[in-house]
Design an enzyme around this catalytic site. Structure first.
Site, PDB file in Angstrom:
ATOM      1  CG  ASP A  44      -1.939  -0.995   1.296  1.00 13.04           C
ATOM      2  OD1 ASP A  44      -1.610  -2.146   0.465  1.00 13.04           O
ATOM      3  OD2 ASP A  44      -3.064  -0.996   2.207  1.00 13.04           O
ATOM      4  CB  CYS A  92      -4.364  -7.465  -0.215  1.00 13.05           C
ATOM      5  SG  CYS A  92      -3.516  -7.234   1.325  1.00 13.05           S
ATOM      6  CB  SER A 142      -8.165  -1.879   5.718  1.00 21.44           C
ATOM      7  OG  SER A 142      -8.088  -2.832   4.405  1.00 21.44           O
TER       8      SER A 142
END
Length: 565
Positions: free
Chosen positions: A127, A199, A476
């Site tokens: 991220d 992810c 998130s």
């Protein structure tokens, strides 16, 4: 193309002090003296053994370096910090997660500017490294390409798909509601990740990989991509070859990061219902590029105009693998083309229009055309109002919401632990608005504080349709549950209106009006403000102290501000 003769900033007069001491170092490393005249390229690698997100990057770096050498350049691999939310979010209430983004930028600056290298290939992964690298590219303004390094393979548990999102959600279910057993959480955690990479859902990492391409800072067709796939290595090799020509052509990030490019990136995020975190990250890149772009204003203006064209987990049922097979970002931009600015330059040296001219979408059901969207309503809404005079964000997803206007009494919490404990004790009344504050860029600091934990705890308690939530923290990128308004600005630690809310105050959240308001008389608020005291500052040493003292507002992307005279 042949190199265009021009003076490189990395070249010093032969025999001069800087040439001589550098040459001595490189001779010891086996670098030939004639390479002193070639383009010198930083290969920015955040390789780390702390998380699967980064564990494969050394393999990518090797391919990129070989391609740079073959194209007539000299690669120098440099390292940065490697934040992973699920690993480095354990300490300091999660404050190292966002704070590390700016550390990545400064790591790159120290190496590339210090050595006066000519260009960069940045290996994007989790991220915070992606925006950190984009911010460095915008700040340093040397030719740069970003290489998406791929998403991880997800797994299967008891015959059902499982990825890191399910582990996150069900671990909170086990803690709060007991709807998932601890044994099942353990079992899911053993199966959820089957390869290196980020992810597998359309969380912040994959969203930001798509942003890189939509901005024109990654090669067309490179995002998203499966980690360690043949395609990923092919794209990495192409980037290594391309960067050398970009150096000779002097094609720099600020030539690419123009307002039209940001408009395209915002539309891409809206069209996939991507991570809310992309808003502040894009604003941070614009701030570093010094181009005057108001990304928050773009989301506010373009949100109602941009249809959702793909429903990828967590907002839809399609897997990221299906989105990639349908053409990924390039296909998304082809479908969006009537709405895009097509004249901005990209790292190819050509325009967006040039890159899309002959492209055909592989699957128009997964990535739909504008006249057949997945959802007519935006999946991301920017709100303003008396509680959020600067901005607030909500990710509504693509499902039709039964309730688009919520009015309820506030129940206030200063920490996520207190909020989770209240949910576990079942003391939150249906119809309430849970207010979790002190989790902003300064107050967290770095937006640490666990707002996502509270969202999943609400879901685990079975109250997703019974309460709303308001926070100055961030979520998130995998969060798409309930009526949750995040990143309320200005934040409470700086005396924003959220700081003045008390238990029982009536709050209105109106998605159609795009408003979030506090129904308290102005005179009462003035009295409260006179009595308000700023909370105690956290973390008065080390990097988090530096970050907290220098971080700017979300309206600037929460970047480290320049000292005022």
């Amino acid at each position: 193309m042949s190199p265009t003769p021009r003076k490189l900033r990395s070249n010093f007069p032969k025999g001069s002090y800087l040439w001589a001491v550098r040459n001595a170092q490189w001779q010891a490393m086996g670098i030939p003296e004639e390479d002193c005249e070639k383009p010198k390229i930083a290969v920015v690698n955040s390789s780390s053994e702390l998380a699967a997100c980064y564990s494969h990057l050394d393999q990518v770096a090797k391919v990129v370096k070989e391609a740079i050498r073959a194209a007539g350049g000299v690669p120098f691999e440099i390292r940065t910090t490697a934040p992973s939310d699920f690993v480095t979010g354990a300490g300091a209430r999660g404050a190292y997660m966002l704070a590390a983004r700016d550390l990545v930028t400064n790591d790159i600056e120290a190496a590339v500017e210090g050595a006066q290298l000519d260009g960069m290939v940045c290996l994007t992964s989790c991220d915070k490294t992606v925006p950190g690298q984009l911010m460095a590219a915008a700040r340093l303004n040397v030719p740069t390409i970003l290489v998406p390094c791929g998403y991880q393979a997800s797994g299967e548990y008891k015959g059902e798909h499982v990825d890191i999102e399910e582990v996150f959600i069900h671990s909170m279910h086990a803690q709060i509601g007991g709807s998932t057993s601890t044994e099942d959480v353990i079992g899911m955690s053993r199966c959820a990740i089957r390869s290196p990479g980020v992810c597998s859902g359309l969380g912040t990492a994959n969203t930001m990989h798509i942003v890189c391409e939509a901005l024109g800072m990654a090669l067309p067709g490179s995002a998203p991509v499966a980690a360690l796939s043949d395609k990923m290595f092919t794209d990495a090799k192409a980037a290594g070859a391309r960067i050398v020509q970009m150096v000779w052509d002097d094609l720099k990030p600020r030539d690419i990061l123009q307002p039209g490019a940001f408009s395209n990136a915002v539309k891409a995020v809206l069209a996939i219902g991507g991570s809310l975190n992309a808003v502040k990250h894009l604003q941070a890149v614009a701030t570093e590029a010094e181009n005057g772009v108001d990304v928050y204003g773009m989301f506010e203006e373009l949100g109602p105009q941009t249809p959702v064209l793909a429903g990828v987990r967590p907002i839809g049922n399609h897997l990221i693998e299906e989105f990639e097979a349908a053409g990924g970002c390039r296909a998304l931009m082809k479908q969006l083309q009537p709405l895009l600015a097509t004249d901005p330059l990209t790292v190819t040296g050509a325009t967006v229009a040039d890159n899309l001219r002959t492209y055909q979408v592989a699957n128009a059901e997964v990535i739909r055309p504008i006249d057949n969207p997945v959802a007519p309503q935006p999946a991301i809404i920017l709100l303003r109002g008396s509680l959020a005079p600067e901005a607030a964000l909500i990710k509504t997803g693509i499902a039709e919401r039964k309730v688009r206007r919520w009015i309820g009494p506030a129940v206030c919490f200063e920490t996520s632990d207190a909020a989770v404990a209240a949910l576990k004790a079942k003391t939150i009344a249906p119809g309430s608005v849970m207010v979790m504050r002190g989790a902003g860029a300064c107050g967290g600091p770095a937006m640490g504080g666990g707002a996502s934990r509270v969202v999943f705890a609400i879901d685990g308690a079975g109250m997703g349709d019974e309460v709303a939530m308001l926070t100055d923290g961030h979520l998130s990128g995998l969060v798409c549950k309930g009526l949750v308004v995040a990143e309320v600005a200005p934040e409470s630690a700086l005396g924003g209106p959220l700081a003045l809310v008390q238990d029982g105050d009536r709050i209105t959240i109106d998605l159609d009006a795009r408003k979030v308001d506090l129904d308290v008389a102005p005179a009462v608020l003035e009295q409260r403000r006179a009595q308000w005291q700023a909370p105690a500052k956290l973390f008065d040493r080390g990097w988090l102290q530096i970050y907290r003292r220098n971080v700017g507002p979300l309206a600037q992307g929460a970047v480290l501000t320049r000292p005022t005279k």
